[in-house]
Design a protein around this motif. Structure first.
Motif, PDB file in Angstrom:
ATOM      1  N   LEU A  76       0.841  -1.205   0.000  1.00 53.05           N
ATOM      2  CA  LEU A  76       0.000   0.000   0.000  1.00 53.05           C
ATOM      3  C   LEU A  76       0.870   1.247   0.000  1.00 53.05           C
ATOM      4  CD1 LEU A  76      -2.551   1.669   0.226  1.00 53.05           C
ATOM      5  CD2 LEU A  76      -2.580   1.189   2.688  1.00 53.05           C
ATOM      6  N   PHE A  77       1.916   1.267   0.820  1.00 52.40           N
ATOM      7  CA  PHE A  77       2.804   2.429   0.864  1.00 52.40           C
ATOM      8  C   PHE A  77       3.497   2.638  -0.480  1.00 52.40           C
ATOM      9  CE2 PHE A  77       2.765   0.879   5.338  1.00 52.40           C
ATOM     10  CZ  PHE A  77       2.024   1.924   5.854  1.00 52.40           C
ATOM     11  N   ARG A  78       3.883   1.540  -1.115  1.00 53.92           N
ATOM     12  CA  ARG A  78       4.514   1.676  -2.432  1.00 53.92           C
ATOM     13  C   ARG A  78       3.537   2.274  -3.437  1.00 53.92           C
ATOM     14  NH1 ARG A  78       6.750  -3.616  -5.259  1.00 53.92           N
ATOM     15  NH2 ARG A  78       4.521  -4.060  -5.338  1.00 53.92           N
ATOM     16  N   ALA A  79       2.263   1.826  -3.382  1.00 51.04           N
ATOM     17  CA  ALA A  79       1.265   2.327  -4.333  1.00 51.04           C
ATOM     18  C   ALA A  79       1.082   3.832  -4.191  1.00 51.04           C
ATOM     19  CB  ALA A  79      -0.063   1.608  -4.118  1.00 51.04           C
ATOM     20  N   VAL A  80       1.159   4.341  -2.951  1.00 51.43           N
ATOM     21  CA  VAL A  80       0.980   5.775  -2.722  1.00 51.43           C
ATOM     22  C   VAL A  80       2.257   6.547  -3.033  1.00 51.43           C
ATOM     23  CG1 VAL A  80       0.424   7.545  -1.007  1.00 51.43           C
ATOM     24  CG2 VAL A  80      -0.788   5.366  -0.964  1.00 51.43           C
ATOM     25  N   LEU A  81       3.399   6.029  -2.603  1.00 51.12           N
ATOM     26  CA  LEU A  81       4.642   6.794  -2.660  1.00 51.12           C
ATOM     27  C   LEU A  81       5.405   6.667  -3.968  1.00 51.12           C
ATOM     28  CD1 LEU A  81       4.147   6.974   0.465  1.00 51.12           C
ATOM     29  CD2 LEU A  81       6.614   6.879   0.712  1.00 51.12           C
ATOM     30  N   GLU A  82       5.377   5.494  -4.569  1.00 48.91           N
ATOM     31  CA  GLU A  82       6.304   5.231  -5.668  1.00 48.91           C
ATOM     32  C   GLU A  82       6.235   6.271  -6.788  1.00 48.91           C
ATOM     33  OE1 GLU A  82       8.060   1.080  -7.156  1.00 48.91           O
ATOM     34  OE2 GLU A  82       5.966   1.388  -7.706  1.00 48.91           O
ATOM     35  N   PRO A  83       5.032   6.768  -7.171  1.00 47.78           N
ATOM     36  CA  PRO A  83       5.011   7.742  -8.272  1.00 47.78           C
ATOM     37  C   PRO A  83       5.692   9.072  -7.950  1.00 47.78           C
ATOM     38  CG  PRO A  83       2.839   6.738  -7.955  1.00 47.78           C
ATOM     39  CD  PRO A  83       3.672   6.376  -6.770  1.00 47.78           C
ATOM     40  N   VAL A  84       5.849   9.403  -6.660  1.00 49.72           N
ATOM     41  CA  VAL A  84       6.372  10.732  -6.309  1.00 49.72           C
ATOM     42  C   VAL A  84       7.563  10.689  -5.360  1.00 49.72           C
ATOM     43  CG1 VAL A  84       4.137  11.842  -6.651  1.00 49.72           C
ATOM     44  CG2 VAL A  84       4.705  10.943  -4.390  1.00 49.72           C
ATOM     45  N   CYS A  85       7.883   9.526  -4.825  1.00 42.16           N
ATOM     46  CA  CYS A  85       8.953   9.435  -3.826  1.00 42.16           C
ATOM     47  C   CYS A  85      10.295   9.824  -4.452  1.00 42.16           C
ATOM     48  CB  CYS A  85       9.017   8.015  -3.277  1.00 42.16           C
ATOM     49  SG  CYS A  85      10.166   7.833  -1.896  1.00 42.16           S
ATOM     50  N   PRO A  86      11.069  10.688  -3.795  1.00 41.91           N
ATOM     51  CA  PRO A  86      12.333  11.154  -4.377  1.00 41.91           C
ATOM     52  C   PRO A  86      13.476  10.159  -4.257  1.00 41.91           C
ATOM     53  CG  PRO A  86      12.005  12.166  -2.235  1.00 41.91           C
ATOM     54  CD  PRO A  86      10.759  11.381  -2.521  1.00 41.91           C
ATOM     55  N   VAL A  87      13.241   9.028  -3.582  1.00 41.03           N
ATOM     56  CA  VAL A  87      14.289   8.009  -3.437  1.00 41.03           C
ATOM     57  C   VAL A  87      13.698   6.648  -3.808  1.00 41.03           C
ATOM     58  CG1 VAL A  87      15.435   9.323  -1.613  1.00 41.03           C
ATOM     59  CG2 VAL A  87      13.779   7.551  -0.999  1.00 41.03           C
ATOM     60  N   PRO A  88      14.551   5.661  -4.094  1.00 39.22           N
ATOM     61  CA  PRO A  88      14.034   4.322  -4.403  1.00 39.22           C
ATOM     62  C   PRO A  88      13.198   3.769  -3.245  1.00 39.22           C
ATOM     63  CG  PRO A  88      16.339   4.482  -5.016  1.00 39.22           C
ATOM     64  CD  PRO A  88      16.022   5.738  -4.251  1.00 39.22           C
ATOM     65  N   PHE A  89      12.109   3.088  -3.600  1.00 39.13           N
ATOM     66  CA  PHE A  89      11.201   2.519  -2.599  1.00 39.13           C
ATOM     67  C   PHE A  89      11.115   1.014  -2.826  1.00 39.13           C
ATOM     68  CE2 PHE A  89       7.396   1.312  -0.438  1.00 39.13           C
ATOM     69  CZ  PHE A  89       7.249   2.221   0.589  1.00 39.13           C
ATOM     70  N   VAL A  90      11.409   0.251  -1.793  1.00 38.45           N
ATOM     71  CA  VAL A  90      11.459  -1.207  -1.901  1.00 38.45           C
ATOM     72  C   VAL A  90      10.484  -1.824  -0.907  1.00 38.45           C
ATOM     73  CG1 VAL A  90      12.926  -3.257  -1.648  1.00 38.45           C
ATOM     74  CG2 VAL A  90      13.882  -1.141  -2.593  1.00 38.45           C
ATOM     75  N   VAL A  91       9.631  -2.725  -1.391  1.00 40.29           N
ATOM     76  CA  VAL A  91       8.781  -3.518  -0.503  1.00 40.29           C
ATOM     77  C   VAL A  91       9.510  -4.822  -0.210  1.00 40.29           C
ATOM     78  CG1 VAL A  91       6.584  -4.728  -0.275  1.00 40.29           C
ATOM     79  CG2 VAL A  91       6.655  -2.496  -1.388  1.00 40.29           C
ATOM     80  N   TRP A  92       9.636  -5.137   1.081  1.00 35.44           N
ATOM     81  CA  TRP A  92      10.356  -6.347   1.488  1.00 35.44           C
ATOM     82  C   TRP A  92       9.428  -7.183   2.379  1.00 35.44           C
ATOM     83  CZ3 TRP A  92      14.639  -8.125  -0.610  1.00 35.44           C
ATOM     84  CH2 TRP A  92      15.323  -9.184   0.017  1.00 35.44           C
ATOM     85  N   PRO A  93       8.601  -8.077   1.772  1.00 34.18           N
ATOM     86  CA  PRO A  93       7.618  -8.829   2.563  1.00 34.18           C
ATOM     87  C   PRO A  93       8.186 -10.064   3.237  1.00 34.18           C
ATOM     88  CG  PRO A  93       7.376  -9.355   0.240  1.00 34.18           C
ATOM     89  CD  PRO A  93       8.486  -8.336   0.334  1.00 34.18           C
ATOM     90  N   TYR A  94       9.495 -10.262   3.132  1.00 32.33           N
ATOM     91  CA  TYR A  94      10.133 -11.448   3.686  1.00 32.33           C
ATOM     92  C   TYR A  94      10.645 -11.152   5.101  1.00 32.33           C
ATOM     93  CZ  TYR A  94      10.384 -11.407  -1.386  1.00 32.33           C
ATOM     94  OH  TYR A  94      10.084 -11.243  -2.712  1.00 32.33           O
ATOM     95  N   GLY A  95      11.259 -12.141   5.706  1.00 27.99           N
ATOM     96  CA  GLY A  95      11.857 -11.912   7.008  1.00 27.99           C
ATOM     97  C   GLY A  95      13.130 -11.084   6.897  1.00 27.99           C
ATOM     98  N   GLY A  96      13.463 -10.344   7.958  1.00 23.71           N
ATOM     99  CA  GLY A  96      14.683  -9.553   7.967  1.00 23.71           C
ATOM    100  C   GLY A  96      14.643  -8.400   6.994  1.00 23.71           C
ATOM    101  N   LEU A  97      15.818  -8.049   6.455  1.00 25.77           N
ATOM    102  CA  LEU A  97      15.964  -6.926   5.532  1.00 25.77           C
ATOM    103  C   LEU A  97      16.857  -7.336   4.375  1.00 25.77           C
ATOM    104  CD1 LEU A  97      16.674  -4.031   8.089  1.00 25.77           C
ATOM    105  CD2 LEU A  97      14.510  -4.500   6.904  1.00 25.77           C
ATOM    106  N   PRO A  98      16.809  -6.617   3.238  1.00 26.70           N
ATOM    107  CA  PRO A  98      17.744  -6.923   2.152  1.00 26.70           C
ATOM    108  C   PRO A  98      19.185  -6.711   2.609  1.00 26.70           C
ATOM    109  CG  PRO A  98      16.521  -4.893   1.713  1.00 26.70           C
ATOM    110  CD  PRO A  98      15.873  -5.534   2.885  1.00 26.70           C
ATOM    111  N   ALA A  99      20.110  -7.436   1.990  1.00 26.03           N
ATOM    112  CA  ALA A  99      21.504  -7.434   2.444  1.00 26.03           C
ATOM    113  C   ALA A  99      22.135  -6.049   2.397  1.00 26.03           C
ATOM    114  CB  ALA A  99      22.313  -8.420   1.592  1.00 26.03           C
ATOM    115  N   TRP A 100      21.664  -5.183   1.478  1.00 27.00           N
ATOM    116  CA  TRP A 100      22.312  -3.884   1.307  1.00 27.00           C
ATOM    117  C   TRP A 100      21.817  -2.821   2.288  1.00 27.00           C
ATOM    118  CZ3 TRP A 100      18.425  -0.539   0.399  1.00 27.00           C
ATOM    119  CH2 TRP A 100      17.262  -1.026  -0.230  1.00 27.00           C
ATOM    120  N   ALA A 101      20.760  -3.098   3.047  1.00 31.41           N
ATOM    121  CA  ALA A 101      20.191  -2.084   3.949  1.00 31.41           C
ATOM    122  C   ALA A 101      21.209  -1.681   5.010  1.00 31.41           C
ATOM    123  CB  ALA A 101      18.926  -2.613   4.611  1.00 31.41           C
TER     124      ALA A 101
END
Length: 337
Positions: free
Chosen positions: A62-87
């Motif tokens: 939901l946050f991606r749907a609202v933010l992605e068209p206007v967000c000034p930085v990359p937006f990543v949805v991570w529905p898995y456990g933990g966080l992506p390795a680069w965070a």
């Protein structure tokens, strides 16, 4: 068999009164969520722009749907456990958990703190997630509602105040939900009730749900989930490439068919179009393809309109109308128990 009369029968409607009251109270849930977070929101100020935003958990889309068209930085949805390795310390992690104790969200928050990420968290005060997220780089919003969509509103308000998303105001969203509650009330008869109209359109059909804008497409998936749960039938949401073949392959209509002999496998699709009035040109072309496929296959098309108010107000209107429609569909099919 679908019982049309049940949708306007006070006695029958009384059997789904609890569900209808929950949907009608959605506007109040938005107000409660905003009130609980108001003191924190009053102190939120713009932050240094993060390298990226990571929305952890199942509610991030939901946050991606609202933010992605206007967000000034990359937006990543991570529905898995933990966080992506680069965070890392340059990134903002958003975690929303109305329960406050889901392991995936608690682990994500703890991992974000360990890596030095900034955190925006919404959860009940004193919960496991509150404890795991506590720290100098955490903006914590106390959850005033157990409803995920209601809780998303103050989170989106905070993201706007941080300079990362569009302006979102709680009261217009709540007012839009209050209006849906009036329009779709059980006391409003079928010929004037948009949710009952959808239920009647789906009475003998398999729901196929489509939304053209990013938010309408997100609403379509949520509405399809509600229709599946209420009807016990498959309900599909997707893009035109996925849905056109389903419409084109619809079994031929047979006006002499016996509904007692023809099982659920013989149900024909009905196309529900969620229209928030913001379809881009590419989505308008997709809609034409769907409508043309439906016309060729003699498939019924049922629009649901929400063309006034903010993006979130329109999204909430589509979602609430769909939830009402699912409740009425379940009633007509005798599945209210």
């Amino acid at each position: 068999m679908f019982d049309d009369a049940s949708l306007d029968d006070p006695q029958a409607l009384n059997t789904i009164d609890d569900e209808l009251r929950r949907i009608a109270g959605w506007g109040a849930e938005v107000r409660r969520a905003h009130t609980a977070a108001a003191d924190v929101l009053a102190q939120v100020d713009q932050m240094d722009r993060p390298r990226a935003i990571i929305a952890s958990g199942p509610h991030g889309r939901l946050f991606r749907a609202v933010l992605e068209p206007v967000c000034p930085v990359p937006f990543v949805v991570w529905p898995y456990g933990g966080l992506p390795a680069w965070a890392g310390p340059l990134d903002l992690v958003v975690v929303v958990c109305p329960e406050g104790d889901r392991e995936e969200e608690v682990v994500a928050a703890a991992e974000a703190r360990r890596r030095g990420c900034s955190l925006l968290v919404a959860a009940p005060e004193g919960s496991q997630l509150h404890t795991a997220a506590a720290g100098r780089e955490t903006c914590f919003l106390p959850a005033g509602s157990a409803d995920t969509t209601a809780l998303a509103v103050p989170v989106l308000c905070a993201l706007h105040l941080l300079g990362l998303g569009p302006e979102v105001e709680a009261e217009p969203v709540a007012e839009a939900l209050d209006q849906v509650a009036k329009d779709c009330s059980p006391s409003v008869e079928s010929d004037a009730n948009p949710a009952k109209n959808v239920a009647l359109a789906l009475a003998d059909s398999t729901p196929v749900v489509w939304g053209g804008s990013v938010l309408a497409a997100r609403a379509a998936r949520r509405v399809a989930e509600s229709l599946r749960a209420a009807s016990g039938r498959p309900a599909v949401a997707g893009d035109d490439a996925q849905l056109v073949p389903l419409l084109a392959g619809a079994p031929e209509a047979d006006i002499f068919a016996d509904p007692f002999e023809d099982g659920a496998s013989e149900l024909r699709p009905a196309l529900v179009i969620l229209d928030d009035g913001t379809e881009p040109a590419i989505a308008a072309a997709a809609r034409r393809r769907l409508e043309e496929a439906a016309e060729r296959a003699s498939v019924r098309v049922q629009p649901v309109l929400a063309v006034e108010g903010s993006q979130m107000a329109r999204f909430a209107t589509l979602l609430a109308t769909g939830r009402y429609a699912a409740a009425y569909l379940g009633l007509g099919l005798g599945r209210q128990d």
